[in-house]
Design an enzyme around this catalytic site. Structure first.
Site, PDB file in Angstrom:
ATOM      1  CG  PHE A 129     -34.398 -84.001 -54.455  1.00 55.98           C
ATOM      2  CD1 PHE A 129     -33.111 -83.934 -53.930  1.00 55.98           C
ATOM      3  CD2 PHE A 129     -34.641 -84.895 -55.484  1.00 55.98           C
ATOM      4  CE1 PHE A 129     -32.103 -84.751 -54.418  1.00 55.98           C
ATOM      5  CE2 PHE A 129     -33.630 -85.711 -55.980  1.00 55.98           C
ATOM      6  CZ  PHE A 129     -32.364 -85.644 -55.442  1.00 55.98           C
ATOM      7  CG  ASP A 198     -39.748 -86.841 -50.746  1.00 53.52           C
ATOM      8  OD1 ASP A 198     -39.224 -87.645 -49.950  1.00 53.52           O
ATOM      9  OD2 ASP A 198     -39.388 -86.715 -51.933  1.00 53.52           O
ATOM     10  CE1 TYR A 223     -30.748 -92.430 -52.477  1.00 51.88           C
ATOM     11  CE2 TYR A 223     -32.264 -93.979 -53.519  1.00 51.88           C
ATOM     12  CZ  TYR A 223     -31.733 -92.713 -53.424  1.00 51.88           C
ATOM     13  OH  TYR A 223     -32.169 -91.719 -54.256  1.00 51.88           O
ATOM     14  CE  LYS A 224     -31.682 -89.242 -50.488  1.00 54.37           C
ATOM     15  NZ  LYS A 224     -32.837 -88.523 -51.048  1.00 54.37           N
ATOM     16  NE  ARG A 385     -26.188 -82.836 -49.199  1.00 52.26           N
ATOM     17  CZ  ARG A 385     -27.095 -83.672 -49.689  1.00 52.26           C
ATOM     18  NH1 ARG A 385     -28.380 -83.394 -49.612  1.00 52.26           N
ATOM     19  NH2 ARG A 385     -26.729 -84.778 -50.296  1.00 52.26           N
TER      20      ARG A 385
HETATM   21  C1  LIG Z   1     -33.012 -88.549 -52.418  1.00 53.26           C
HETATM   22  C2  LIG Z   1     -34.302 -87.930 -52.791  1.00 53.26           C
HETATM   23  C3  LIG Z   1     -35.054 -88.449 -53.840  1.00 53.26           C
HETATM   24  C4  LIG Z   1     -34.508 -89.583 -54.644  1.00 53.26           C
HETATM   25  O1  LIG Z   1     -35.345 -90.043 -55.615  1.00 53.26           O
HETATM   26  P1  LIG Z   1     -34.965 -91.361 -56.442  1.00 53.26           P
HETATM   27  O2  LIG Z   1     -36.178 -91.690 -57.177  1.00 53.26           O
HETATM   28  O3  LIG Z   1     -34.525 -92.387 -55.445  1.00 53.26           O
HETATM   29  O4  LIG Z   1     -33.806 -91.022 -57.303  1.00 53.26           O
HETATM   30  C5  LIG Z   1     -36.282 -87.873 -54.108  1.00 53.26           C
HETATM   31  N1  LIG Z   1     -36.734 -86.829 -53.393  1.00 53.26           N
HETATM   32  C6  LIG Z   1     -36.023 -86.301 -52.374  1.00 53.26           C
HETATM   33  C7  LIG Z   1     -36.559 -85.147 -51.594  1.00 53.26           C
HETATM   34  C8  LIG Z   1     -34.789 -86.832 -52.051  1.00 53.26           C
HETATM   35  O5  LIG Z   1     -34.063 -86.308 -51.072  1.00 53.26           O
END
Ligand SMILES: *Cc1c(COP(=O)(O)O)cnc(C)c1O
Length: 426
Positions: A129, A198, A223-224, A385
């Protein structure tokens, strides 16, 4: 051929079926985007309203103690610990995923440097990401290190003697492919390398056992799959063998050993509390805590193991239905078929029209999302997705989602101009 009738029979036998009533989902909406923003638990509005009207409105500053605001990061963290294979007092809910990554990667690099200053490389995956890569780039620049990006199949050969830290996302956000955390961590350790994981697409989505994998550091998103609401606090975990050996860089007063002594010198708290920085967003944290309670309502029904069984059944069903009913429309499966390497989402690529297909599906009440082609990943075409949160998605939902997709393709609905206009957030 699988029929709608078969899917209804699967719902009727589903031991987790009652969990759906714990969520607020509009009638007729099929929400396959819990991997981006989870659905609101039905209990959240009243919990947040209570925090506003009673705890803030009446309790005012007394609520830091009387309503337990001050310890909410640790209490929510203890709930997260239960779904990621951590022990109580090892996790804090706080800040964003990006900020927590900065803290733990910084700590990992400092520990690695103290052990062996000649290791100057951070390894990550090219398709990680972007925010993870951006944070790593910033830290590498700050510390004079190199970020080395590799493909998934090159990770084991990248574990060289110049590597300090391996930073990976357990389930890939774009493809839904899942790494073997235990095997990779063990290979990294054998090469003298620390690991940062992560769990943004893992916590609440797939079983995770940080201790069994012997991971070093982990962070994840609220939030996921934790259904904490937009911008919910994220979390951080540090293995007990490291937690007291380094001060994280954002040395704010909430991570101080005695914040209310107001002394001028920083003295870190012992344990994971030192990964806090400043005052926490209590209203958001309250919503996260409610999302966690809703997820933990699955514990008496088998918890993450039962959710995983259903998630795999749903994604298997979705793949099978797409292949049976949407053949000949240029769709190819990106997500691994192998259960051991699949998260809780299914990604499909198509050479053109993926964005508009998703828009046409949304107009029909089937919410998924779209991710643009990434030439570095070797995947041809853009990606549709579909995230499957087994807490609230059923088998009949899955059948209807594929039927809508079939109709969008057969009727070439996605070619309409209104489905080809882009917004800022895809
Ligand atoms: C959703 C996600 C994030 C989100 O980071 P924020 O700091 O909440 O914007 C980070 N890393 C991964 C792999 C994600 O899927």
């Amino acid at each position: 051929m699988t029929t709608l009738h078969d899917c209804r029979a699967l719902d009727a036998q589903d031991p987790l079926r009652s969990l759906r009533s714990l969520f607020t989902i509009d009638q007729g909406l099929i929400y396959l985007d819990g991997n981006s923003l989870g659905v609101m638990p039905a209990a959240t509005p009243a919990r947040v309203a209570k925090a506003v009207t009673e705890e803030w409105g009446q309790g005012l500053i007394r609520s830091w103690n009387s309503a337990g605001w001050f310890t909410l990061p640790q209490r929510a963290g203890d709930k997260i610990a239960r779904i990621v294979g951590a022990q109580p007092e090892e996790v804090v809910a706080t800040d964003s995923t990006s900020v927590n990554l900065y803290k733990v990667l910084h700590a990992a690099l400092a520990i690695a440097a103290a052990r062996d200053g000649s290791r100057k490389v951070v390894v990550s995956e090219r398709t990680n990401f972007p925010t993870d890569l951006y944070i790593a780039q910033g830290l590498c620049k700050e510390r004079g290190l190199t970020l080395r990006l590799v493909d998934a199949d090159e990770i084991s050969s990248a574990l060289q003697s110049d590597v300090a830290v391996l930073m990976l996302t357990h389930v890939n956000y774009r493809t839904g492919a899942m790494h073997d955390m235990k095997a990779i961590t063990s290979a990294a350790h054998a090469a003298g390398i620390l690991t940062v994981w992560d769990l943004a697409h893992s916590a609440g989505a797939v079983p995770v056992d940080l201790h069994e994998a012997d991971a070093d550091f982990a962070i994840g998103c609220g939030y996921k799959y934790l259904n904490g609401g937009p911008g919910a606090p994220a979390f951080a975990w540090v293995h007990p063998r490291h937690v007291d050996s380094f001060e994280q860089p954002l040395s704010g007063w909430w991570g101080h050993a005695a914040p209310f002594e107001f002394t001028p010198g920083y003295r870190p708290a012992s344990g994971i509390s030192r990964y806090l920085c400043g005052t926490q967003p209590i209203l958001s944290m309250t919503a996260l805590d409610c999302g966690l309670d809703t997820l933990l309502a699955a514990e008496p029904m088998g918890g993450m193991a039962a959710l995983r069984t259903k998630s795999l059944a749903l994604t298997d069903l979705f793949i099978k239905l797409v292949e049976e009913r949407c053949a000949g429309h240029g769709l190819s499966l990106v997500t691994p078929r192998d259960h051991a390497h699949r998260g809780s989402q299914v990604c499909i690529s198509r050479e053109d029209g993926a964005f508009a297909i998703v828009q046409a599906l949304i107009a029909r009440g089937v919410i998924g999302d779209y991710r643009a082609a990434d030439t570095a990943s070797g995947i041809k075409g853009d990606i549709l997705r579909f995230g499957f949160t087994p807490l609230y998605i059923g088998y009949e939902d899955t059948w209807h989602a594929v039927e809508h997709l079939r109709q969008v393709l057969v009727e070439r609905e996605w070619e309409r101009p209104e489905f080809n206009q882009r917004n800022a957030v895809t």
